[in-house]
Design an enzyme around this catalytic site. Sequence first.
Site, PDB file in Angstrom:
ATOM      1  CG  HIS A  51     -44.314 -57.143  22.293  1.00  0.00           C
ATOM      2  ND1 HIS A  51     -45.468 -56.626  22.525  1.00  0.00           N
ATOM      3  CD2 HIS A  51     -44.164 -57.792  23.099  1.00  0.00           C
ATOM      4  CE1 HIS A  51     -46.150 -56.563  24.173  1.00  0.00           C
ATOM      5  NE2 HIS A  51     -44.885 -57.717  24.169  1.00  0.00           N
ATOM      6  CD  GLU A  53     -45.261 -54.132  18.397  1.00  0.00           C
ATOM      7  OE1 GLU A  53     -45.153 -55.507  17.920  1.00  0.00           O
ATOM      8  OE2 GLU A  53     -46.467 -53.954  18.656  1.00  0.00           O
ATOM      9  CB  CYS A  84     -45.227 -51.405  20.733  1.00  0.00           C
ATOM     10  SG  CYS A  84     -44.391 -53.761  21.506  1.00  0.00           S
TER      11      CYS A  84
END
Length: 150
Positions: A51, A53, A84
Amino acid sequence: MHAHFMNLALQEAKQAMREDEVPIGAVVVHGDRIIARAHNQREQLRDPTAHAEMIAITQAAEARQSWRLDDCTLYVTLEPCPMCAGAIVLARIPTVVYGAADPKAGAVRTLYRLLDDDRLNHRCLIVSGVLAEPCGQLLTQFFQEQRRLS
């Protein structure tokens, strides 16, 4: 100031879209300097944890030479998911700014409140809805195109 850094996160999200990834972008700022910028790369890396993040947090830790990012701000175009949000807590990031809410996986305000849960050892200042409309529109456009192609 938040809009400036969110626009940079949006640039990352647009790069993800060009790479046929879900268009989410993230930027980590230390003081007024960008120390990390990333976008989703799950398809490209074949990694469910890739992801925006997570990648940005890893880059920021490398830049700071510490896993503690207690003097940084994370900007992300979509409300972080539970994975995250957990990484944000573990990295001790004090401030998180996000654009669009995530009704399916939002772990900051929408489904869960992991970043300001009193039971955890770290809590974040949260700024939500910064450039929410363009952040959300990019995601809507991406998924409409995906449905059209399938």
